[in-house]
Motif scaffolding. Structure first.
Motif, mmCIF file in Angstrom:
data_model
loop_
_atom_site.group_PDB
_atom_site.id
_atom_site.type_symbol
_atom_site.label_atom_id
_atom_site.label_comp_id
_atom_site.label_asym_id
_atom_site.label_seq_id
_atom_site.Cartn_x
_atom_site.Cartn_y
_atom_site.Cartn_z
ATOM 1 N N LEU A 1 0.832 -1.211 0.000
ATOM 2 C CA LEU A 1 0.000 0.000 0.000
ATOM 3 C C LEU A 1 0.867 1.261 0.000
ATOM 4 C CD1 LEU A 1 -2.814 -1.057 2.491
ATOM 5 C CD2 LEU A 1 -3.035 -0.693 0.020
ATOM 6 N N GLY A 2 1.981 1.217 0.718
ATOM 7 C CA GLY A 2 2.890 2.362 0.746
ATOM 8 C C GLY A 2 3.478 2.659 -0.622
ATOM 9 N N PHE A 3 3.937 1.604 -1.318
ATOM 10 C CA PHE A 3 4.470 1.803 -2.671
ATOM 11 C C PHE A 3 3.369 2.311 -3.605
ATOM 12 C CE2 PHE A 3 7.935 -1.352 -1.612
ATOM 13 C CZ PHE A 3 8.947 -0.418 -1.662
ATOM 14 N N GLY A 4 2.174 1.777 -3.450
ATOM 15 C CA GLY A 4 1.047 2.238 -4.267
ATOM 16 C C GLY A 4 0.729 3.700 -4.002
ATOM 17 N N ALA A 5 0.780 4.105 -2.744
ATOM 18 C CA ALA A 5 0.510 5.501 -2.387
ATOM 19 C C ALA A 5 1.567 6.429 -2.980
ATOM 20 C CB ALA A 5 0.459 5.659 -0.870
ATOM 21 N N ILE A 6 2.819 6.008 -2.920
ATOM 22 C CA ILE A 6 3.899 6.816 -3.514
ATOM 23 C C ILE A 6 3.645 6.976 -5.005
ATOM 24 C CG2 ILE A 6 6.361 6.823 -4.096
ATOM 25 C CD1 ILE A 6 6.810 5.439 -1.339
ATOM 26 N N TRP A 7 3.263 5.881 -5.667
ATOM 27 C CA TRP A 7 2.948 5.929 -7.095
ATOM 28 C C TRP A 7 1.825 6.913 -7.371
ATOM 29 C CZ3 TRP A 7 3.634 5.242 -12.034
ATOM 30 C CH2 TRP A 7 4.686 4.458 -12.457
ATOM 31 N N LEU A 8 0.749 6.822 -6.606
ATOM 32 C CA LEU A 8 -0.393 7.717 -6.824
ATOM 33 C C LEU A 8 -0.016 9.181 -6.624
ATOM 34 C CD1 LEU A 8 -3.291 5.694 -5.163
ATOM 35 C CD2 LEU A 8 -2.916 6.117 -7.607
ATOM 36 N N ILE A 9 0.794 9.447 -5.625
ATOM 37 C CA ILE A 9 1.240 10.819 -5.376
ATOM 38 C C ILE A 9 2.081 11.323 -6.551
ATOM 39 C CG2 ILE A 9 2.756 12.247 -3.928
ATOM 40 C CD1 ILE A 9 1.755 10.458 -1.544
ATOM 41 N N ILE A 10 3.016 10.502 -6.994
ATOM 42 C CA ILE A 10 3.900 10.919 -8.096
ATOM 43 C C ILE A 10 3.114 11.177 -9.371
ATOM 44 C CG2 ILE A 10 5.724 10.112 -9.663
ATOM 45 C CD1 ILE A 10 7.035 8.804 -7.184
ATOM 46 N N ILE A 11 2.209 10.260 -9.732
ATOM 47 C CA ILE A 11 1.478 10.458 -10.991
ATOM 48 C C ILE A 11 0.383 11.516 -10.868
ATOM 49 C CG2 ILE A 11 2.035 8.170 -11.890
ATOM 50 C CD1 ILE A 11 -0.798 7.272 -11.248
ATOM 51 N N SER A 12 0.056 11.909 -9.626
ATOM 52 C CA SER A 12 -0.890 13.013 -9.430
ATOM 53 C C SER A 12 -0.189 14.361 -9.560
ATOM 54 C CB SER A 12 -1.547 12.922 -8.052
ATOM 55 O OG SER A 12 -2.324 11.761 -7.957
ATOM 56 N N ILE A 13 1.068 14.416 -9.154
ATOM 57 C CA ILE A 13 1.822 15.667 -9.172
ATOM 58 C C ILE A 13 2.467 15.909 -10.537
ATOM 59 C CG2 ILE A 13 3.830 16.861 -8.201
ATOM 60 C CD1 ILE A 13 3.197 15.435 -5.551
#
Length: 127
Positions: free
Chosen positions: A41-53
């Motif tokens: 979930l942590g890696f997924g959250a990092i991914w979501l943050i990066i592709i959102s920014i």
């Protein structure tokens, strides 16, 4: 990747979460997928943050995910598939090998890089 992996080993609160992955000392094709759900979930959250920014092309994301998965599996194979010249060649010596990551699973205080050996060489964490 080096920074995240290094922190996964050094942060007191995160180390037990990452430790499940290191139950595979002798790695195999499935070792990549042995992860604590919190870590996933942590890696997924990092991914979501990066592709959102940052703005990424959909094709580039798909290509990265395919390359990341492929390299992750190759890095966790028990037998090194890279040719013997790999670590001596001036170009390829910077790209990590199956043996490089396998050594990390055998000695968790070294070889934190995933794709490249550069950061381990800079921070003297390479074996």
């Amino acid at each position: 990747m080096f920074c995240f992996h290094y922190l996964a080993h050094k942060l007191t609160w995160f180390r037990p979460i990452h430790q499940l992955h290191h139950t595979h000392i002798d790695t195999n094709v499935y070792s990549l997928f042995v992860l604590n759900p919190i870590e996933t979930l942590g890696f997924g959250a990092i991914w979501l943050i990066i592709i959102s920014i940052l703005e990424f092309n959909c094709i580039s994301i798909i290509i990265y995910l395919i390359l990341n998965l492929t390299y992750g599996i190759l890095a966790h194979l028990n037998n090194d598939i890279f040719p013997s010249f790999w670590n001596k060649n001036s170009v390829t010596k910077w790209i990590s090998t199956t043996q490089f990551h396998s050594n990390h699973h055998k000695n968790e205080s070294h070889n934190f890089g995933f794709y490249f050996t550069l950061w381990d060489k800079i921070f003297k964490t390479i074996i």
